[in-house]
Design a protein around this motif. Sequence first.
Motif, PDB file in Angstrom:
ATOM      1  N   GLY A  95       0.666  -1.733  -0.197  1.00  0.00           N
ATOM      2  CA  GLY A  95      -0.084   0.367   0.027  1.00  0.00           C
ATOM      3  C   GLY A  95       0.678   0.717  -0.129  1.00  0.00           C
ATOM      4  O   GLY A  95       0.627   2.298   0.152  1.00  0.00           O
ATOM      5  N   GLU A  96       2.191   1.302  -0.602  1.00  0.00           N
ATOM      6  CA  GLU A  96       3.076   2.169   0.193  1.00  0.00           C
ATOM      7  C   GLU A  96       3.321   3.276  -1.348  1.00  0.00           C
ATOM      8  O   GLU A  96       3.674   2.443  -2.357  1.00  0.00           O
ATOM      9  N   ASP A 127       4.716   6.165  -1.288  1.00  0.00           N
ATOM     10  CA  ASP A 127       6.521   7.421  -1.079  1.00  0.00           C
ATOM     11  C   ASP A 127       7.763   6.101  -1.104  1.00  0.00           C
ATOM     12  O   ASP A 127       7.771   5.109  -0.987  1.00  0.00           O
ATOM     13  N   PRO A 128       7.725   6.263  -2.345  1.00  0.00           N
ATOM     14  CA  PRO A 128       9.497   5.681  -3.128  1.00  0.00           C
ATOM     15  C   PRO A 128      10.411   5.354  -2.206  1.00  0.00           C
ATOM     16  O   PRO A 128      10.709   4.489  -1.606  1.00  0.00           O
ATOM     17  N   ASN A 129      11.071   6.599  -1.124  1.00  0.00           N
ATOM     18  CA  ASN A 129      11.920   6.248   0.095  1.00  0.00           C
ATOM     19  C   ASN A 129      11.066   5.153   1.615  1.00  0.00           C
ATOM     20  O   ASN A 129      12.152   3.900   1.596  1.00  0.00           O
ATOM     21  N   VAL A 130      10.118   5.098   1.661  1.00  0.00           N
ATOM     22  CA  VAL A 130       8.902   4.720   2.699  1.00  0.00           C
ATOM     23  C   VAL A 130       8.826   2.990   2.014  1.00  0.00           C
ATOM     24  O   VAL A 130       9.579   1.978   2.465  1.00  0.00           O
ATOM     25  N   ALA A 131       8.316   2.721   0.504  1.00  0.00           N
ATOM     26  CA  ALA A 131       8.456   2.244   0.044  1.00  0.00           C
ATOM     27  C   ALA A 131       9.810   0.993  -0.145  1.00  0.00           C
ATOM     28  O   ALA A 131      10.582  -0.193   0.242  1.00  0.00           O
ATOM     29  N   GLY A 132      11.095   1.620  -0.433  1.00  0.00           N
ATOM     30  CA  GLY A 132      12.180   1.124  -0.094  1.00  0.00           C
ATOM     31  C   GLY A 132      12.569   0.799   0.745  1.00  0.00           C
ATOM     32  O   GLY A 132      13.682  -0.341   1.212  1.00  0.00           O
ATOM     33  N   ALA A 133      12.484   1.383   2.161  1.00  0.00           N
ATOM     34  CA  ALA A 133      12.305   1.071   3.649  1.00  0.00           C
ATOM     35  C   ALA A 133      11.969  -0.232   4.106  1.00  0.00           C
ATOM     36  O   ALA A 133      12.509  -1.317   4.861  1.00  0.00           O
ATOM     37  N   LEU A 134      11.168  -0.354   2.952  1.00  0.00           N
ATOM     38  CA  LEU A 134       9.891  -1.872   3.211  1.00  0.00           C
ATOM     39  C   LEU A 134      10.233  -2.692   3.366  1.00  0.00           C
ATOM     40  O   LEU A 134      10.411  -4.251   3.663  1.00  0.00           O
ATOM     41  N   GLY A 179       7.742 -16.720   5.057  1.00  0.00           N
ATOM     42  CA  GLY A 179       6.100 -15.911   4.570  1.00  0.00           C
ATOM     43  C   GLY A 179       6.384 -15.036   4.098  1.00  0.00           C
ATOM     44  O   GLY A 179       5.645 -15.189   2.872  1.00  0.00           O
ATOM     45  N   ALA A 180       7.077 -14.029   4.247  1.00  0.00           N
ATOM     46  CA  ALA A 180       7.589 -13.171   2.563  1.00  0.00           C
ATOM     47  C   ALA A 180       6.357 -13.429   1.196  1.00  0.00           C
ATOM     48  O   ALA A 180       5.620 -13.111   0.659  1.00  0.00           O
ATOM     49  N   PRO A 181       7.341 -14.466   0.413  1.00  0.00           N
ATOM     50  CA  PRO A 181       7.626 -14.495  -0.544  1.00  0.00           C
ATOM     51  C   PRO A 181       5.923 -14.995  -1.329  1.00  0.00           C
ATOM     52  O   PRO A 181       5.733 -14.459  -1.757  1.00  0.00           O
ATOM     53  N   ALA A 182       5.107 -16.004  -0.204  1.00  0.00           N
ATOM     54  CA  ALA A 182       3.617 -16.034  -0.335  1.00  0.00           C
ATOM     55  C   ALA A 182       2.694 -14.831  -0.472  1.00  0.00           C
ATOM     56  O   ALA A 182       2.523 -15.228  -1.714  1.00  0.00           O
ATOM     57  N   LEU A 183       3.270 -14.017   0.244  1.00  0.00           N
ATOM     58  CA  LEU A 183       2.280 -12.762   0.182  1.00  0.00           C
ATOM     59  C   LEU A 183       2.201 -12.649  -0.809  1.00  0.00           C
ATOM     60  O   LEU A 183       1.121 -11.694  -1.359  1.00  0.00           O
ATOM     61  N   LEU A 184       3.584 -12.059  -1.036  1.00  0.00           N
ATOM     62  CA  LEU A 184       3.793 -11.259  -1.589  1.00  0.00           C
ATOM     63  C   LEU A 184       3.510 -11.462  -2.970  1.00  0.00           C
ATOM     64  O   LEU A 184       2.550 -11.147  -4.207  1.00  0.00           O
ATOM     65  N   ALA A 185       3.540 -13.081  -3.218  1.00  0.00           N
ATOM     66  CA  ALA A 185       3.009 -13.428  -4.876  1.00  0.00           C
ATOM     67  C   ALA A 185       1.665 -13.291  -4.851  1.00  0.00           C
ATOM     68  O   ALA A 185       1.063 -13.150  -5.997  1.00  0.00           O
ATOM     69  N   GLU A 186       0.916 -13.280  -4.061  1.00  0.00           N
ATOM     70  CA  GLU A 186      -0.714 -13.365  -3.742  1.00  0.00           C
ATOM     71  C   GLU A 186      -1.086 -11.599  -4.099  1.00  0.00           C
ATOM     72  O   GLU A 186      -2.038 -11.939  -4.466  1.00  0.00           O
ATOM     73  N   GLY A 187       0.038 -10.657  -3.884  1.00  0.00           N
ATOM     74  CA  GLY A 187      -0.719  -9.226  -3.879  1.00  0.00           C
ATOM     75  C   GLY A 187      -0.170  -8.992  -5.375  1.00  0.00           C
ATOM     76  O   GLY A 187      -0.901  -8.635  -6.595  1.00  0.00           O
ATOM     77  N   ILE A 188       0.783 -10.315  -6.709  1.00  0.00           N
ATOM     78  CA  ILE A 188       1.337  -9.591  -8.039  1.00  0.00           C
ATOM     79  C   ILE A 188      -0.360 -10.024  -8.665  1.00  0.00           C
ATOM     80  O   ILE A 188      -0.622  -9.788  -9.868  1.00  0.00           O
ATOM     81  N   SER A 189      -0.799 -10.634  -7.922  1.00  0.00           N
ATOM     82  CA  SER A 189      -2.802 -11.100  -8.715  1.00  0.00           C
ATOM     83  C   SER A 189      -3.515 -10.170  -8.076  1.00  0.00           C
ATOM     84  O   SER A 189      -5.202 -10.584  -8.228  1.00  0.00           O
ATOM     85  N   SER A 190      -3.445  -8.836  -7.759  1.00  0.00           N
ATOM     86  CA  SER A 190      -4.152  -7.606  -7.465  1.00  0.00           C
ATOM     87  C   SER A 190      -5.282  -7.152  -8.424  1.00  0.00           C
ATOM     88  O   SER A 190      -4.176  -7.333  -9.686  1.00  0.00           O
ATOM     89  N   ALA A 200       4.195  -5.245  -5.570  1.00  0.00           N
ATOM     90  CA  ALA A 200       4.549  -6.605  -4.862  1.00  0.00           C
ATOM     91  C   ALA A 200       5.007  -7.521  -5.885  1.00  0.00           C
ATOM     92  O   ALA A 200       5.868  -8.016  -5.077  1.00  0.00           O
ATOM     93  N   VAL A 201       5.554  -7.378  -7.170  1.00  0.00           N
ATOM     94  CA  VAL A 201       6.721  -8.314  -8.071  1.00  0.00           C
ATOM     95  C   VAL A 201       8.007  -7.082  -7.395  1.00  0.00           C
ATOM     96  O   VAL A 201       9.654  -7.777  -7.242  1.00  0.00           O
ATOM     97  N   ARG A 202       8.447  -5.822  -6.837  1.00  0.00           N
ATOM     98  CA  ARG A 202       9.236  -5.365  -6.881  1.00  0.00           C
ATOM     99  C   ARG A 202       9.842  -5.362  -5.282  1.00  0.00           C
ATOM    100  O   ARG A 202      10.588  -5.635  -5.038  1.00  0.00           O
ATOM    101  N   SER A 203       8.660  -5.612  -4.546  1.00  0.00           N
ATOM    102  CA  SER A 203       9.170  -6.537  -3.830  1.00  0.00           C
ATOM    103  C   SER A 203      10.062  -7.331  -3.609  1.00  0.00           C
ATOM    104  O   SER A 203      10.681  -8.367  -2.589  1.00  0.00           O
TER     105      SER A 203
END
Length: 349
Positions: free
Chosen positions: A170-171, A173-180, A190-201, A210-213
Amino acid sequence: MLIGEVARRSGVSARMLRHYESLGLVHPSGRTGSGYREYSEEDIRRIFHIESLRALGLSLREVKRALDDADFTPSTLVDDLIRRTRERIAAETELLTRLRRIHAADPAGWEDALQVVTLLQALGSKSADVRQRAALASASSAFPGSSASPGSSADEVPVPVEALVEAALGESDPNVAGALRWALARSGDGAPALLAEGISSPVAAVRERAVRSLAVLPGGEAAGHLRDALAHPDPVVRGHAALAIGARGDTDAVPALVDLLEEGRNDTDAADTLSVLASDTATADRIAHRLVERLARSTTRAPARGRLTQALAGIPGTRASQALAELSHDTDRAVALTATYLLQLRDAR
């Protein structure tokens, strides 16, 4: 029927019946000779109507209006009840999510639990600076003793990965996104599977986040999800996935990298990645062949042909040299001049 009998039949206490009477909701039809309230069948039906409306979530004031106002429209009240119920469910769902995340952090005591609450609130702050500091603190807590952010302590409780993923998706701001993304890279499983769900948004911005993360996450699981993303219908998702797995040496990224060159999106990065992938003769020739094929298509426009020609400069081998020699006689003067110049550079090496 006396009040005691009404209470037994209706399930409404005598005390509540008297309260209803004081509010004007119900009026006993008569009194006995001794002064006791006496309810008729119509009174009892009204009591059941009152209880039915209360069961829908109406206040006693709304119940009185519904029963006494001849112009009252039920649909208006029902619409309002639906809205209020949705708001209540959303609030309860948010609370449940927050409680689950605190539970997932496995706090040792109330101080730890309050620390997680503070970080979760900071991740949802309206201030980008506050969100960034929270992300950095989250990264440091994933690896106790690190110096990721000023003031972080070695015994910080890690923020649950679900909260970090939600914040990252949901971020804006590019600086905050980079920190996250940095925090997610250090968050463990845990993170890969959750982010993969985001790719289907259905939301394009969420898919890109999602893909950048995923691209910064180490390990085979993240790489697998990125490889799957090469077939995604969203070209932005495909492009970021190709750059990520291409940087890891995966030649499956080649077709999508050539697409980036043609489209002019991240074309410099795509050309650099193709150059790195062309580390052996077979792969170099395959990449050169792919570039030549794209150059030969009648639908490929002049600017794209220029970018594809320039990309051949970073591809070693005879196949790329032959392609440049042929392009030096291209009918497009800009392409011919570029190819001639690149050939001279190759000959000078």
